[in-house]
Each structure stands twice: as structure tokens, then as C-alpha cells.
Design a protein around this motif. Structure first.
Motif, PDB file in Angstrom:
ATOM      1  N   ALA A   1      41.690  34.034  22.558  1.00  0.00           N
ATOM      2  CA  ALA A   1      41.024  34.509  23.773  1.00  0.00           C
ATOM      3  C   ALA A   1      39.741  35.214  23.343  1.00  0.00           C
ATOM      4  CB  ALA A   1      41.925  35.460  24.554  1.00  0.00           C
ATOM      5  N   ARG A   2      38.621  34.809  23.935  1.00  0.00           N
ATOM      6  CA  ARG A   2      37.319  35.385  23.595  1.00  0.00           C
ATOM      7  C   ARG A   2      36.763  36.081  24.822  1.00  0.00           C
ATOM      8  NH1 ARG A   2      37.947  30.334  21.437  1.00  0.00           N
ATOM      9  NH2 ARG A   2      37.790  30.196  19.162  1.00  0.00           N
ATOM     10  N   PHE A   3      36.160  37.251  24.600  1.00  0.00           N
ATOM     11  CA  PHE A   3      35.599  38.018  25.703  1.00  0.00           C
ATOM     12  C   PHE A   3      34.214  38.517  25.320  1.00  0.00           C
ATOM     13  CE2 PHE A   3      40.243  38.728  25.921  1.00  0.00           C
ATOM     14  CZ  PHE A   3      40.491  38.156  27.164  1.00  0.00           C
ATOM     15  N   ALA A   4      33.407  38.781  26.360  1.00  0.00           N
ATOM     16  CA  ALA A   4      32.086  39.378  26.167  1.00  0.00           C
ATOM     17  C   ALA A   4      31.687  40.084  27.447  1.00  0.00           C
ATOM     18  CB  ALA A   4      31.053  38.322  25.798  1.00  0.00           C
TER      19      ALA A   4
ATOM     20  N   ALA B   1      34.768  36.592  35.121  1.00  0.00           N
ATOM     21  CA  ALA B   1      34.917  35.132  35.169  1.00  0.00           C
ATOM     22  C   ALA B   1      35.641  34.721  33.903  1.00  0.00           C
ATOM     23  CB  ALA B   1      33.569  34.433  35.265  1.00  0.00           C
ATOM     24  N   ILE B   2      36.803  34.122  34.069  1.00  0.00           N
ATOM     25  CA  ILE B   2      37.636  33.742  32.934  1.00  0.00           C
ATOM     26  C   ILE B   2      37.793  32.225  32.920  1.00  0.00           C
ATOM     27  CG2 ILE B   2      39.821  34.078  31.732  1.00  0.00           C
ATOM     28  CD1 ILE B   2      38.205  36.657  32.058  1.00  0.00           C
ATOM     29  N   ALA B   3      37.405  31.609  31.818  1.00  0.00           N
ATOM     30  CA  ALA B   3      37.579  30.170  31.620  1.00  0.00           C
ATOM     31  C   ALA B   3      38.913  29.948  30.916  1.00  0.00           C
ATOM     32  CB  ALA B   3      36.434  29.615  30.776  1.00  0.00           C
TER      33      ALA B   3
ATOM     34  N   GLY C   1      35.322  35.618  29.949  1.00  0.00           N
ATOM     35  CA  GLY C   1      36.371  35.303  28.988  1.00  0.00           C
ATOM     36  C   GLY C   1      36.553  33.804  28.831  1.00  0.00           C
ATOM     37  N   ASP C   2      37.084  33.428  27.688  1.00  0.00           N
ATOM     38  CA  ASP C   2      37.407  32.034  27.375  1.00  0.00           C
ATOM     39  C   ASP C   2      38.791  32.050  26.740  1.00  0.00           C
ATOM     40  OD1 ASP C   2      37.497  29.370  26.550  1.00  0.00           O
ATOM     41  OD2 ASP C   2      36.268  29.746  24.764  1.00  0.00           O
ATOM     42  N   VAL C   3      39.787  31.602  27.482  1.00  0.00           N
ATOM     43  CA  VAL C   3      41.180  31.707  27.056  1.00  0.00           C
ATOM     44  C   VAL C   3      41.711  30.328  26.715  1.00  0.00           C
ATOM     45  CG1 VAL C   3      43.507  32.375  27.748  1.00  0.00           C
ATOM     46  CG2 VAL C   3      41.555  33.767  28.453  1.00  0.00           C
ATOM     47  N   GLY C   4      42.057  30.125  25.445  1.00  0.00           N
ATOM     48  CA  GLY C   4      42.628  28.867  24.998  1.00  0.00           C
ATOM     49  C   GLY C   4      44.071  29.025  24.599  1.00  0.00           C
TER      50      GLY C   4
END
Length: 339
Positions: free
Chosen positions: A20-23, A70-72, A13-16
């Protein structure tokens, strides 16, 4: 992708502050592979766990739930937990494990972007100026304006790599000419201390336009960052054009300063949501001139390539990279909060 093929995938994930983007990620090869990439508005969910549940109900339907995550996160990470600098969510490894993952990692979003650089293809990048060849084992810098301003580096010595995760977006703004000195005066009145993020971000573009208007004795109508960019690129509003030009010039100056700090002979990469939408404007702007304009160190900056990251899910590649064997916490520098 069949349900059976999903069983070995992990969640990334990429959380701003806004999205929030996930794959689902396959990390078995040297380059991670992403599947079912999706983006969600953070405002639509009370927390990251609810957003993840919504994502997994669709992405891993009939397949095994990923064992690792793993979440950024766009914020400083301390002790496996982070609060968004420009948002309400808090993300922690403990909460992710409580939500059903066997293992979890929370990293800074610009740690993830720095980890992604090795995996980007030529089509994932947009050059600003020439792109001279550089040694693959030289240090690179990643910075990017979006909801905030992120900064990181992949520090390389030819034998190993370590990620420097920073809060460099909050260093002080250094004006480069008389107009920028006046901009600093305007924003100092408003904010007290003026960091780079006060100008190099979506809200920063709004601040910049307001400051330029007040220098001319005007009080501008409120506009969103998106509206400023739209009006500027359409040539419909002289103040928006001036604001976007000045934004790019300050962006270039800051990128050059940060390249000097890290000795980024391997290149400078622009992430964040803004640069990818204004690549052509950056190319014709003063970005590159201000990047190189470092007095006695012009010759040092001239050979350093500056490129925009166009891959919409680059941070997810980096998050997946952080899960690969050999990427333990000791190799990822933790961010410290900077006021």
C-alpha cells in the motif's frame, strides 16, 4: 514541507495485493504534486484504515488532516467499494468518510495508472523497442503484471478522454506456438480455465516455470517470483532463464492483442511491479516481436510505442488527478467483476 503548507493537501493511496502506497497531494496545478510518498506491506495492517492512520501520524504531523482522500485499489470497484482481488482488505468510500475524511473516492488502480500517463516525464519511462512519435490525443492502453494483471485504457477522440476500467487481466490465455499449447494443457489440468493472469503476474511466473519443467518431465523445486528473476538475470538457472524469456514473449503477445482491442495508437504502457525490474530483459526478449506479430495487422502495430512506467508512484499521480475539478464519477468507468 512546513506544517502550514500541508493544510491544502489531500491523501492519495495505491493499494495492491502486497503493498500500500500513500502520499499527500497538491492538486491546485495542472499536474499534481506528491509529497511524503511512502510504501507499506499490507500484511502488517488489518485494514486500509489502520495503514492510513499509521501513515498520517508521520506524514501530516503537526499539520491539518487531509479533508479528501482518493484510494486506488487492485480490484473491481462497485458502488464506491472494492475488495482486493489478491488480498484480504476491503476499501470503501463510506468507511473512509467514517474514518474522518469529508469526501472520499475509491477507484481501480489501473484507472489511476491511465490517469497518470499524461503526467509522466521522459525519465519516468523505459522504451521497449523504438518510440515513434504519436499524436497526444490518441487512445493509450496501460497493462501491468504484479501480484495480479491489470488492464485499462485512456480512450481519446481528440476532444475528450474517458477511462475504460476493465478486468482484462482475466481474459483467456491464447497460446502462440506449440510450447505455449503445452503450457496451456498443463495449466488447464491445474486450474480449469486459464486466464492471462495465471501466467502474467508474480504467481503466474511461478506457474509458468512449473509448467515448463513438467513438459520436460521434471518437478522443479519451489521458488518465489523474485528468486526466479534473480536466478534468470544472473544466468544461474537455465529453467529460470527459459521461464523469464517465455514470460516476456507472452507479455508482448498479450499487449499487442489488447492494443488491437482498444485501437491504442497513442501507445502501450506497462505498469505493475515486474516490468520495471526487468526492463533490460524485456528489451532483449521476444516481447516486441510478439507484440507486432499479428498477421495482417503487423503494419498497424509497428508504429505503436511500448514503454515501461518507471515512476514508483505513478498510480498516486493518477489518484490525485481523479480529485481535480471536472473528474466526477461519470468520467471514470467502473470495473465489473469477471470470473
Amino acid at each position: 514541507m512546513s506544517p502550514a503548507s500541508r493544510s491544502g493537501l489531500q491523501l492519495v493511496g495505491d493499494v495492491g495485493g502486497t503493498n500500500a502506497r500513500f502520499a499527500l497531494a497538491d492538486i491546485t496545478g495542472p499536474t499534481p504534486r506528491l509529497f511524503a510518498c511512502e510504501s507499506f506491506l499490507c500484511a502488517d495492517y488489518p485494514g486500509v484504515e489502520q495503514a492510513i492512520d499509521h501513515y498520517l501520524r508521520g506524514a501530516s504531523a503537526q499539520g491539518a488532516r487531509p479533508r479528501a482522500a482518493a484510494i486506488a485499489v487492485a480490484g473491481p470497484v462497485t458502488g464506491g467499494a472494492a475488495a482486493l482481488t489478491n488480498g484480504a482488505w476491503r476499501v470503501s468510500e463510506a468507511a473512509l468518510i467514517d474514518a474522518g475524511f469529508s469526501s472520499a473516492r475509491v477507484i481501480n488502480d489501473y484507472t489511476a495508472l491511465a490517469l497518470s500517463v499524461r503526467h509522466l516525464e521522459p525519465q519516468d519511462l523505459g522504451a521497449i523497442g523504438a518510440t515513434p512519435p504519436t499524436a497526444a490525443e490518441e487512445t493509450v492502453v496501460v497493462l501491468g503484471a504484479g501480484t495480479g494483471l491489470g488492464v485499462s485504457a485512456a480512450v481519446r477522440d481528440g476532444r475528450s478522454e474517458a477511462i475504460a476500467t476493465t478486468e482484462g487481466g482475466h481474459i483467456a490465455f491464447a497460446p502462440g506456438d506449440e510450447i505455449e499449447i503445452e503450457i496451456l494443457r498443463q495449466l488447464t489440468t491445474q486450474f480449469g480455465r486459464v486466464s492471462l493472469e495465471r501466467l502474467l503476474s508474480g504467481p503466474g511466473l511461478v506457474n509458468l516455470r512449473a509448467a515448463l519443467a513438467r513438459i520436460d518431465g521434471r518437478e522443479p523445486e519451489p521458488l518465489t517470483p523474485e528468486a526466479i528473476v534473480t536466478r534468470a538475470t544472473a544466468g544461474e538457472d537455465a529453467l529460470c532463464v527459459e521461464s523469464l524469456d517465455r514470460f516476456c514473449a507472452i507479455y508482448g503477445a498479450a499487449a499487442g492483442d489488447i492494443a488491437l482491442v482498444y485501437g491504442a495508437r497513442g501507445g502501450v504502457y506497462l505498469g505493475g511491479g515486474i516490468a520495471a525490474n526487468i526492463v533490460d530483459w524485456l528489451r532483449q526478449s521476444a516481447f516486441r516481436r510478439r507484440f507486432e506479430a499479428k498477421g495482417r495487422f503487423v503494419g498497424y502495430l509497428e508504429p505503436i510505442a511500448t514503454q515501461v512506467i518507471l515512476h514508483p508512484f505513478a498510480a498516486l499521480l493518477g489518484a490525485a488527478q481523479s480529485l481535480q475539478p471536472g473528474r466526477d464519477a461519470s468520467s471514470l468507468a467502473m470495473a465489473a467483476d469477471v470470473p
